[in-house]
Design a protein around this motif. Structure first.
Motif, short mmCIF file in Angstrom:
data_model
loop_
_atom_site.label_atom_id
_atom_site.label_comp_id
_atom_site.label_asym_id
_atom_site.label_seq_id
_atom_site.Cartn_x
_atom_site.Cartn_y
_atom_site.Cartn_z
N UNK A 90 -2.64 12.82 0.80
CA UNK A 90 -2.17 13.59 -0.38
C UNK A 90 -2.69 12.94 -1.66
N UNK A 91 -2.71 11.62 -1.71
CA UNK A 91 -3.24 10.85 -2.84
C UNK A 91 -4.72 11.18 -3.07
N UNK A 92 -5.46 11.37 -1.96
CA UNK A 92 -6.89 11.65 -2.06
C UNK A 92 -7.19 12.98 -2.75
N UNK A 93 -6.19 13.83 -2.89
CA UNK A 93 -6.38 15.09 -3.61
C UNK A 93 -6.54 14.84 -5.11
N UNK A 94 -6.03 13.71 -5.60
CA UNK A 94 -6.15 13.39 -7.02
C UNK A 94 -5.21 14.20 -7.90
N UNK A 95 -4.14 14.72 -7.30
CA UNK A 95 -3.16 15.52 -8.04
C UNK A 95 -1.78 14.93 -7.80
N UNK A 96 -1.05 14.69 -8.87
CA UNK A 96 0.28 14.12 -8.75
C UNK A 96 1.29 15.10 -8.19
N UNK A 105 0.83 -1.21 0.00
CA UNK A 105 0.00 0.00 0.00
C UNK A 105 0.86 1.26 0.00
N UNK A 106 1.94 1.25 0.78
CA UNK A 106 2.85 2.40 0.81
C UNK A 106 3.40 2.69 -0.58
N UNK A 107 3.85 1.64 -1.27
CA UNK A 107 4.40 1.82 -2.61
C UNK A 107 3.31 2.22 -3.60
N UNK A 108 2.09 1.73 -3.38
CA UNK A 108 0.99 2.03 -4.30
C UNK A 108 0.66 3.52 -4.31
N UNK A 109 0.47 4.11 -3.12
CA UNK A 109 0.08 5.52 -3.09
C UNK A 109 1.25 6.42 -3.47
N UNK A 110 2.46 6.05 -3.00
CA UNK A 110 3.63 6.85 -3.36
C UNK A 110 3.89 6.79 -4.86
N UNK A 111 3.80 5.57 -5.42
CA UNK A 111 4.05 5.41 -6.85
C UNK A 111 3.04 6.14 -7.70
#
Length: 540
Positions: free
Chosen positions: A448-454, A336-342
């Motif tokens: 931060x991922x929940x913002x939908x912005x890379x 999960x850590x790699x998923x959201x960071x990636x």
């Protein structure tokens, strides 16, 4: 050359590097329809290369355990992956040294969708057969959920309970748990032969959750007066209906177009990757060689003789310990850590992330420093050896490219198990939560991922999650320029970090909420802030 019954001879003759069945597949399938033994619901990639392979191995040595595959949703996907290939799968094992092992897996005798009453009637006929001894599942965590966060039943489930026709098509299409309850009800009416239900999905105490959901539906029928006399008692008798807990572990990414190209060069004309919807589909499955399937020794009736086929049947405590080791500390949280960071960093694959020094340091700290202290040794494998295999062999396998977005699916449903259980153990054992860095950093990354912005400041399409839109609204007004005050960040994150359905505890009752808010403030300091914060904290 095609993967189907007519093409098996060509495959065996022209491609000796591919292992083919040594039994008559067509005959097995005919016999399997007459004498079904094992129902599996949700015939996705993991099932096709592991449980189906176990069934094929049993068939190879003359033991009759063919599988009836059931697709309660998206039966068209099953048609593409299995139906077009006469229910066979080409399993492509991608070894870390770059070699590949190819095998035609033929463990399925029949495929049933739930598109109409005729298909449902056929499945009910199979479920009523006393020779059927197993019903297994790979439907993801959300497939077992029948209520909302407030405990209210989903509308489709509520309607299925209140109807005068509990076995109706509409209810079975609304929820796999309703379908399961209907099949068990029909089995009871047909004589109630013993059966074992096995969840092969990756979440804690999966068998318990399966039992809880099915039982709640049956209890609803009982209150409505539509349950047969004695049905509830039969359902709660473990000698009649068993719900063991299980743990399955085998990384099986979406089909890789590069593998499809190699198969085309071998001579296959039907191994292309298709994307009729968001999910890529293919007649092959690419997977790693490592695999574990641990099942609690609690069966009703007969079970396969599969102990030497990659299945370990153990005491509940051993299964529980292995499950906790894998799902809550040594693999799934790292994934999960790699998923959201990636996703934020737009990294293409999990293995490429493991070449990043900061990300590698993050998952190492998450596993070795913060996870291992609360792991109980399951004995069947040493936790430190298992974790080392994950971070040194499995995740970095460049021949098994896996998409971070695939792993990021349904993260809101995964965090309670993958992180919430570890937090609970820290609290129960009075361990120092202030010392944790990686866990709150991952929470901040997810917010931060929940913002939908890379990290580049551009929008990305978030992986599907049943709570994404609801959670996204809390952080939608956060600015990516460093101008957000601490109070603005607190107001945005407070509804998320205090949600006990997500974290199993209110993080504001721990030091983790403050640490998460601090990291989040750094992550929204501007474009590139995810990269710079990650390097500052972990690339040392």
């Amino acid at each position: 050359m095609k993967l189907n019954l007519a093409g098996l001879e060509d495959i065996g003759t022209n491609t000796p590097e591919i292992s083919c069945p040594h039994f008559d597949v067509a005959k097995m399938q005919q016999e399997g329809k007459k004498r079904p033994r094992w129902i599996h619901i949700g015939p996705g990639n993991l099932f096709r290369c592991y449980p189906a392979r176990v069934a094929a191995d049993l068939l190879e040595r003359g033991e009759h355990w063919p599988i009836t595959a059931v697709a309660p949703r998206d039966p068209e996907d099953m048609d593409s992956q299995l139906g077009d290939h006469d229910l066979m799968t080409l399993k492509v094992t991608l070894n870390p040294d770059g070699t590949q092992d190819l095998r035609v897996v033929a463990g399925i005798s029949e495929a049933v969708g739930i598109r109409d009453q005729e298909e449902l009637s056929r499945l009910i006929e199979v479920a009523r057969d006393p020779n059927v001894a197993l019903m297994s599942y790979t439907i993801t965590e959300k497939g077992y959920v029948i209520g909302d966060g407030s405990g209210n039943l989903q509308p489709g489930v509520q309607a299925a309970i209140e109807t005068d026709n509990p076995g109706g098509l509409e209810g079975c299409q609304a929820s796999t748990m309703v379908l399961s309850a209907v099949l068990l009800r029909e089995r009871f009416i047909a004589g109630g032969a013993p059966i074992t239900l096995l969840s092969f999905d990756n979440f804690s105490h999966n068998g318990d959750k399966l039992r809880e959901s099915v039982l709640r539906i049956a209890q609803g029928w009982s209150k409505q007066g539509t349950a047969p006399d004695g049905f509830l008692e039969w359902l709660q008798d473990e000698k009649k209906v068993a719900f063991p807990i299980t743990v399955i572990d085998k990384i099986t990414p979406r089909p890789n177009p590069g593998i499809a190209e190699k198969l085309e060069k071998l001579g296959f004309s039907d191994m292309a990757v298709e994307t009729p919807s968001r999910t890529p589909l293919a007649g092959f499955v690419n997977t790693e060689p490592v695999e574990y399937l641990i099942i609690e020794d609690k069966f009703a009736g007969k079970r396969p003789n599969w102990d030497d086929l990659g299945v370990q049947v153990v005491a509940r405590q051993v299964c529980d310990d292995f499950e906790n080791m894998k799902v809550t500390t040594c693999l799934n949280p790292l994934h999960t850590a790699l998923a959201v960071a990636g996703s934020l960093l737009r990294m293409p694959t999990i293995d490429s992330e493991m070449q990043d020094p900061a990300l590698r340091a993050l998952v190492n700290e998450l596993g070795f420093k913060e996870g291992l202290p609360v792991v109980t040794d399951p004995v069947v494998v040493n936790p430190e050896d298992f974790l080392r295999e994950v971070v040194e062999v499995r995740f970095p396998n460049v021949y098994l490219p896996d998409n971070p977005a695939r792993i990021a699916m349904d993260t809101s449903q995964k965090i309670p198990i993958r992180f919430g259980e570890t937090i609970k153990k820290y609290l129960e054992r009075d361990l120092d939560l202030d010392s944790l860095r990686a866990i709150p950093f991952v929470f901040a990354l997810w917010c931060r991922f929940l913002m939908g912005i890379g990290d580049d400041g551009l929008p990305f399409e978030p992986a599907p999650d049943p709570r994404y839109e609801e959670l996204h609204k809390h952080v939608a007004e956060i600015k990516l320029d460093g101008s957000n005050s601490a109070e603005e960040i607190h107001q945005a994150l407070q509804p998320i970090l205090s949600d006990t359905d997500i974290f199993r505890t209110d993080l504001y009752a721990t030091p983790l909420a403050e640490a998460t808010e601090k990291y989040f403030k750094e992550l929204v300091a501007g474009t590139g802030a995810v990269r710079s914060t990650l390097d500052k904290e972990f690339n040392k």
